[in-house]
Each structure stands twice: as C-alpha cells, then as structure tokens.
Enzyme design. Structure first.
Site, PDB file in Angstrom:
ATOM      1  N   TYR A  69       0.859  -1.181   0.000  1.00  0.00           N
ATOM      2  CA  TYR A  69       0.000   0.000   0.000  1.00  0.00           C
ATOM      3  C   TYR A  69       0.894   1.230   0.000  1.00  0.00           C
ATOM      4  O   TYR A  69       1.560   1.534   0.995  1.00  0.00           O
ATOM      5  CB  TYR A  69      -0.896  -0.031   1.230  1.00  0.00           C
ATOM      6  CG  TYR A  69      -2.051   0.945   1.237  1.00  0.00           C
ATOM      7  CD1 TYR A  69      -2.330   1.767   0.148  1.00  0.00           C
ATOM      8  CD2 TYR A  69      -2.892   1.034   2.339  1.00  0.00           C
ATOM      9  CE1 TYR A  69      -3.391   2.642   0.159  1.00  0.00           C
ATOM     10  CE2 TYR A  69      -3.963   1.913   2.372  1.00  0.00           C
ATOM     11  CZ  TYR A  69      -4.211   2.706   1.288  1.00  0.00           C
ATOM     12  OH  TYR A  69      -5.263   3.580   1.298  1.00  0.00           O
ATOM     13  N   LYS A 112      -1.397  -1.426  -4.083  1.00  0.00           N
ATOM     14  CA  LYS A 112      -2.533  -0.504  -4.058  1.00  0.00           C
ATOM     15  C   LYS A 112      -1.927   0.890  -4.147  1.00  0.00           C
ATOM     16  O   LYS A 112      -1.243   1.353  -3.227  1.00  0.00           O
ATOM     17  CB  LYS A 112      -3.364  -0.655  -2.779  1.00  0.00           C
ATOM     18  CG  LYS A 112      -4.552   0.303  -2.734  1.00  0.00           C
ATOM     19  CD  LYS A 112      -5.334   0.204  -1.438  1.00  0.00           C
ATOM     20  CE  LYS A 112      -6.455   1.244  -1.424  1.00  0.00           C
ATOM     21  NZ  LYS A 112      -7.193   1.259  -0.123  1.00  0.00           N
TER      22      LYS A 112
END
Length: 314
Positions: free
Chosen positions: A147, A175
C-alpha cells in the site's frame, strides 16, 4: 531499437480486479456488527459486482479496531463470500512485530491476501521500509498487496524499493495512492506486480497505462457504476470507459473530496440507504444532515436509485 515488453504475470489476480475497500459496520452502540458485515459483503459481491473485498484498511477504521475484531471480521466475511470473492485484510501498523503477527493471524482467519502499508509516523528510511515489508511477507504464506499512500504515512515507496520488493515471491501487487503515474508506469513496465488504483479519480488513468484494477471506497455505495468503467475498458471501448468514469466524478468528489473522511461519507450513505454501516468511532465524527442530504442526492443522480430514506440516527 526494439523496446522490451513489460513483464506481466499470467496468474489469476490475487486480490480481485474490482475490489471494494469495505467499511466495518458497527452496531448503534459502537460494537462490531458481524451480521451487518456479512450482509454488506454479500451485497457488494452480488449487487455491486465486486470480485474482491479489502477489510481492515483506512476505510474499515483499522486504527480503532482491535486485533480480535479484525480477525472476527475476516472470518465472518470469508464465511459469507469467500468462495466468490478474494478477501484481503490490512495488517499495517508502525510496529514490524505487530504487523508480522497480524499477517500470520490473517492466514489462520481464512484471508486470501494481506494489505501492507509503509510504517507511519516514525517515517523510516527506504531500507527500513524495505525490511519492514519483507518481514511481513516472510511471516505469511498469503500474497501481499503493498500500500503506497505517502499522504497518510509520510513515507513513500520509491520505484527502487518497489523493484526490490517485487523480487519477493509473495509480494504480488500494489494498491497505488501515490499520485505518481510515472513511478507506477516504471514499476509496471519492469515487474509483474498487479497494480490496483486506490484513488478513485485515477482508476481509469491507471488502467490505461497497464493497471489491473482498483480498490475502491466509492464501490461501497456504487459498486456497479465503478465496475462499469473497468468493464468498458476491458471491452476495448475507451470512449465509453471515459464517459462512465466522468459520470462518476460528482459522486467521487462528494464522497472523497468533501473535506470529510471517506469512511464518514460512505457510512452516511450506507445508513441513509438502509445498508449496514452504523456509527464511526472516534476521533471520526458522523456526517451532518446537510452533507448527508447532498451525498444522498448525488448518489441518486448517479445510480438512478429511488430517494434514500432519511439517515439513521447513530
């Protein structure tokens, strides 16, 4: 000179292409609502077109849920939809040992993948970030979704660090909330990482340069509309994909750029439309009546739904 083609993986998407960053439903008194979580998960998969759910992230209020609650939520959602959608759970913290323990418990709870954010607040250097994320990947047998969200953590993942992390067999995706398409393009061109947009307004731009999907907060309330952009892109209809993307902009702005956290606006909409949501936990505060009315009007305009019921008192 002939350019080297990007290295792409032929394996199935480990986290789902059309993934929702699912909120965590609470009861009126603020307790974890496992029944509501299962009902919402089924709705997101069956009615929302989601093939992945990401639990215990920022949208899921991970900073204010306990480790036990996180595990219970994963078990409940996997029981409800785990045969039809990939279930990924956040294991991020500012403590490497804690994150590794969460990654181990995620597998025991039945998760299909883990979401690992860079350590926040302490702002370690890139070598420390690399070691932290490798420790998480070493602690689990599950695929790891990195992330990259420096606006929240204070620490970016550089392209060089991402390229080194991509060498780990369990690091399989990113992500992407870095707002750096040049960096994203470079990493996609040089690795087989599955890139999922974590910024609603960049879902289509990232797809256009090789992204594999999205992890969407707006999908909690407009999953089919968010999915329709991906569908048009996959059908090689760029004009239709652009039209669908632009049609979503008012809702994206209302939910994600109203000056109120996306968790708050999303829960306001879920409560207003009768879906499981419940209150937010402090330090977040519930949306006021004026904002909730604006959100509901915008959602109705985008989705064509009937007038939502008044917001529930939470």
């Amino acid at each position: 000179m002939t350019a080297t083609p990007p290295r792409r993986s032929s394996r199935p998407h480990p986290f789902g292409r059309a993934a929702c960053a699912m909120i965590t439903p609470f009861t009126a008194d603020g307790a974890l609502d496992l029944d509501g979580a299962q009902r919402l998960a089924v709705h997101l998969v069956d009615a929302g077109g989601c093939d992945g759910l990401v639990l215990n992230g920022t949208t899921g209020e991970a900073p204010t849920t306990s480790d036990e609650e996180k595990t219970e939520l994963v078990r409940a959602v996997v029981d409800a939809v785990g045969d039809r959608a990939r279930v990924t759970t956040g294991v991020g913290s500012a403590d490497t040992r804690h994150s590794a323990a969460l990654a181990r418990s995620a597998g025991t709870a039945g998760a299909h993948g883990v979401l690992a954010v860079t350590p926040y607040y302490s702002r370690p250097g890139q070598e420390a970030v690399l070691q932290h994320l490798r420790a998480i990947a070493d602690a689990t047998d599950l695929p790891v979704l990195l992330y990259d969200i420096p606006a929240r953590t204070g620490t970016p993942l550089t392209a060089e660090t991402l390229l080194r992390l991509a060498e780990h067999p369990r690091v399989q995706g990113v992500k992407d909330c870095a707002y750096d398409l040049l960096k994203s393009a470079r990493v996609m061109a040089e690795t087989g990482l599955a890139y999922s947009s974590g910024c609603e307004e960049l879902n289509l731009p990232l797809l256009a340069i090789g992204g594999s999907g999205y992890v969407s907060t707006v999908a909690n309330v407009a999953g089919r509309q968010v999915r329709s952009v991906l569908d048009a892109h996959e059908s090689s209809d760029p004009a239709e994909a652009a039209a669908r993307h632009l049609a979503l902009v008012p809702l994206i702005a209302a939910v994600m750029a109203s000056g109120t956290p996306g968790t708050v606006t999303t829960k306001a909409l879920l409560n207003a439309t009768g879906l499981p949501g419940g209150p937010v936990r402090g330090p977040l505060l519930a949306a006021g009546a004026e904002l909730t009315s604006h959100l509901a009007d915008t959602l109705r305009h985008i989705t064509g739904q009937e007038q939502p019921a008044p917001a529930l008192a939470v």
